[in-house]
Scaffold this active site. Structure first.
Site, PDB file in Angstrom:
ATOM      1  N   ASP A  35      18.303 -20.354  97.472  1.00  0.00           N
ATOM      2  CA  ASP A  35      17.753 -19.711  98.654  1.00  0.00           C
ATOM      3  C   ASP A  35      16.542 -20.505  99.152  1.00  0.00           C
ATOM      4  O   ASP A  35      15.553 -20.620  98.423  1.00  0.00           O
ATOM      5  CB  ASP A  35      17.338 -18.287  98.256  1.00  0.00           C
ATOM      6  N   ASP A  36      16.621 -21.079 100.339  1.00  0.00           N
ATOM      7  CA  ASP A  36      15.491 -21.839 100.910  1.00  0.00           C
ATOM      8  C   ASP A  36      15.209 -23.142 100.167  1.00  0.00           C
ATOM      9  O   ASP A  36      14.076 -23.621 100.168  1.00  0.00           O
ATOM     10  CB  ASP A  36      14.171 -21.036 100.897  1.00  0.00           C
ATOM     11  N   CYS A  71      18.150 -16.995 106.182  1.00  0.00           N
ATOM     12  CA  CYS A  71      19.062 -16.626 105.091  1.00  0.00           C
ATOM     13  C   CYS A  71      20.320 -15.889 105.529  1.00  0.00           C
ATOM     14  O   CYS A  71      21.434 -16.369 105.322  1.00  0.00           O
ATOM     15  CB  CYS A  71      18.346 -15.762 104.064  1.00  0.00           C
ATOM     16  N   ASP A 322      21.196 -21.864 101.222  1.00  0.00           N
ATOM     17  CA  ASP A 322      21.509 -21.271 102.542  1.00  0.00           C
ATOM     18  C   ASP A 322      20.813 -22.014 103.685  1.00  0.00           C
ATOM     19  O   ASP A 322      21.378 -22.186 104.764  1.00  0.00           O
ATOM     20  CB  ASP A 322      21.217 -19.767 102.576  1.00  0.00           C
ATOM     21  N   ASN A 323      19.571 -22.433 103.457  1.00  0.00           N
ATOM     22  CA  ASN A 323      18.847 -23.214 104.473  1.00  0.00           C
ATOM     23  C   ASN A 323      17.746 -23.981 103.764  1.00  0.00           C
ATOM     24  O   ASN A 323      17.534 -23.801 102.568  1.00  0.00           O
ATOM     25  CB  ASN A 323      18.263 -22.313 105.572  1.00  0.00           C
TER      26      ASN A 323
END
Ligand SMILES: *[C@@H]1O[C@H](CO)[C@@H](O)[C@H](O)[C@H]1NC(C)=O
Ligand SMILES: *[C@@H]1O[C@H](CO)[C@@H](O)[C@H](O)[C@H]1NC(C)=O
Ligand SMILES: *[C@@H]1O[C@H](CO)[C@@H](O)[C@H](O)[C@H]1NC(C)=O
Length: 566
Positions: A35-36, A71, A322-323
């Site tokens: 995540d991130d 997200c 996700d990003n």
């Protein structure tokens, strides 16, 4: 909204000609989705097991992009193969996003795990699925498509030391005082064990989605309509607290620079950071790296178990985020949601049968490609109208795709910040172009300005330097093409997203920006409507979006295509 494009060359992919395999011979997949996690801030350098098991044993896709740097919309894109403007899940919370919006858009009945189950796979998921998937709505309805699930739930998703998980149809359960990623690792190992016991009947697809290295979010008040929370740096497991004492955010040219050229009235334009702020950002960075150590151990734990079960050779292991994330680049405080490289260029590493070891691939790929990629990899017919296309994974396919695959990525964002851009690694151009919702423009020549420090456009889109050339053409000629491309992409669907130049040139004789830059098209591009927005909306509101491309309005006159507003 905004869009960004990444340019490489051409289009085309080879479909793997797979024969139907007996169920027990079909490959398995383990997918770790962080995540991130950045690609640009070197976090992978600090993950020795990811390096040893994945990077050295697999192929790293260096030009892999998310289609929105946030997200929930990004995860919905990943699991549906559709860009956010086609899912209309554009935010983390209702009314524009979150799990309730995903359900309202009928996506819970029609997304990746559902298709996979229909094709005979066992599907397991532990970790974060979407935002606004909560202790109040987790069963209204349950997420579809899982043989076994154990989801993190809001408002406790991002509490590293007080997570709440919800298993299958059971009630949510708090894990106060335990470390989130370690709890998840045990759940993942349990699902792997379940999957192996049923392997004679069905292959499996296991997703493990830890929150690291996302910020910690501590909830101070929560109800169905209201949430008060405090964001702080991520929290590592106790055993990793002492690591990396001297490590700092990489001091790239765009880290806390003297000047910033970003227009974004929607992004707070910060002053050069004070030393104390820089120190904090360095601390924030170290906490991210420390929190990722438990993920690194999880990867080792999964690989070791796959090996122990004797199925590593028949299992694809995929790693992505996700990003991305920025810390101090462009003077921005830690965060995401922008269109700059740090936020959108994310890790994608794949190892498994037939995939080249220790290889790097430079073809342009995005999260819209992942659902079709997995389906094709597993020999499942593609269904639905994807906005992406299968990524060639095997060495030979990759080589032939290098000169033939589409060259753009369309990046969107609604809410507080906006980014739109065009990249292109080689050979002659690499560009970022964006139009903000207040109609201010940015263009960066990434070949000479990879840190995006010198915006070539005035706010109204006119070139600041009339003499400058890109790919041998004036900046206004280049902008006329980029704007037309963006105009198609910002409301594209399926085939239009995959082959946007074909909308502008139905005869198919233009497939790249370089093609479109031919002077014989100058007049055509001078006549096109521009991307412009009516107002800044917090979601995908058609009235705010300004003129929209309509395929039906494309006409062919005198051999040259043009279109008009109807
Ligand atoms: C997207 O969803 C929002 C919120 O429900 C809605 O107001 C908007 O009209 C939708 N946009 C489109 C293009 O359907
Ligand atoms: C979903 O639809 C229901 C019923 O139409 C509505 O009450 C609810 O507000 C919607 N939720 C979202 C997030 O759009
Ligand atoms: C941890 O979460 C539970 C709810 O699952 C809550 O009741 C409790 O107050 C939280 N503890 C802390 C220290 O925040």
């Amino acid at each position: 909204m905004g869009a960004g494009l990444s340019l490489n060359l051409g289009f085309g992919f080879a479909l793997a000609n797979q024969l139907p395999l007996r169920d027990k011979d079909r490959p398995n997949v383990v997918f770790v989705l962080t995540d991130d996690q950045d690609l640009h801030l070197d976090s992978l350098q600090y993950m020795p097991f990811v390096r040893k098991h994945l990077i050295e044993k697999g192929t790293s896709f260096n030009k892999h992009y998310c289609t929105t740097a946030l997200c929930c919309p990004s995860r919905v894109t990943l699991w549906t193969g559709k860009v956010p403007h086609n899912t209309n899940v554009t935010d983390v919370n209702p009314p524009y996003g979150g799990y309730p919006k995903f359900v309202n858009q009928s996506l819970n009945d029609n997304y990746f795990p559902v298709w996979l189950q229909q094709a005979g796979y066992n599907t397991y998921y532990t970790g974060k699925l979407f935002n606004a998937h909560t202790v109040l709505n987790y069963n209204d309805p349950y997420p579809r498509g899982y043989t076994g699930s154990d989801f993190l739930l809001d408002p406790f998703t991002y509490e590293y030391l007080n997570s709440t998980f919800q298993r299958n149809q059971e009630a949510p359960r708090s894990h106060e005082g335990e470390y989130s990623t370690d709890v998840m690792a045990e759940k993942a190992y349990g699902f792997l064990n379940d999957a192996v016991r049923d392997l004679e009947n069905r292959p499996f697809f296991l997703t493990v989605a830890p929150i690291s290295p996302h910020a910690n979010v501590h909830i101070t008040a929560y109800s169905e309509t209201n949430q008060m929370s405090v964001f702080t740096e991520p929290i590592p497991a106790k055993r990793h607290e002492h690591l990396f004492k001297d490590v700092k955010v990489p001091r790239t040219k765009n880290f806390n620079p003297d000047q910033v050229t970003i227009w974004g009235k929607l992004v707070a334009r910060p002053a050069a950071a004070e030393p104390v702020n820089v120190d904090y950002n360095d601390h924030f960075y170290r906490q991210r790296l420390r929190s990722l150590q438990a993920v690194d151990e999880l990867v080792d734990g999964l690989i070791t178990r796959l090996e122990g079960y004797g199925i590593l050779e028949n299992t694809y292991f995929v790693y992505s985020s996700d990003n991305g994330y920025h810390i101090g680049q462009h003077r921005l405080q830690p965060g995401k949601t922008c269109g700059y490289e740090e936020d959108i260029n994310v890790p994608l590493i794949i190892r498994g049968p037939g995939i080249a070891e220790n290889q790097e691939a430079d073809i342009v790929t995005s999260h819209t490609d992942l659902a079709p990629t997995f389906l094709e990899l597993l020999g499942i017919p593609l269904q639905g109208d994807f906005d992406g296309s299968p990524i060639p994974l095997m060495a030979e396919e990759l080589r032939s795709a290098e000169n033939a695959r589409r060259e753009h990525v369309n990046v969107e964002f609604w809410g507080r910040a906006i980014g739109e851009g065009i990249y292109e690694p080689k050979p002659e151009y690499s560009l970022y172009y964006s139009v903000w919702c207040n109609n201010e423009h940015e263009l960066y020549d990434m070949t000479v300005d990879p840190g995006q420090l010198h915006n070539l456009l005035a706010a109204d889109g006119h070139p600041l330097e009339s003499e400058a050339l890109i790919a041998g053409r004036s900046i206004s000629d280049v902008v006329s093409r980029l704007d037309a491309l963006l105009f198609v992409l910002k409301s594209c669907k399926g085939r239009t997203c995959r082959e946007p130049w074909k909308q502008l040139h139905p005869a198919g004789n233009v497939e790249t920006l370089a093609d479109a830059l031919r002077s014989r098209y100058d007049e055509f591009y001078a006549e096109q409507a521009s991307v412009s927005f009516e107002y800044c909306a917090a979601g995908y509101i058609v009235n705010a979006e300004g003129p929209m491309w309509e395929t039906d309005s494309l006409m062919i006159r005198d051999g040259a295509p043009w279109y008009e507003w109807v």
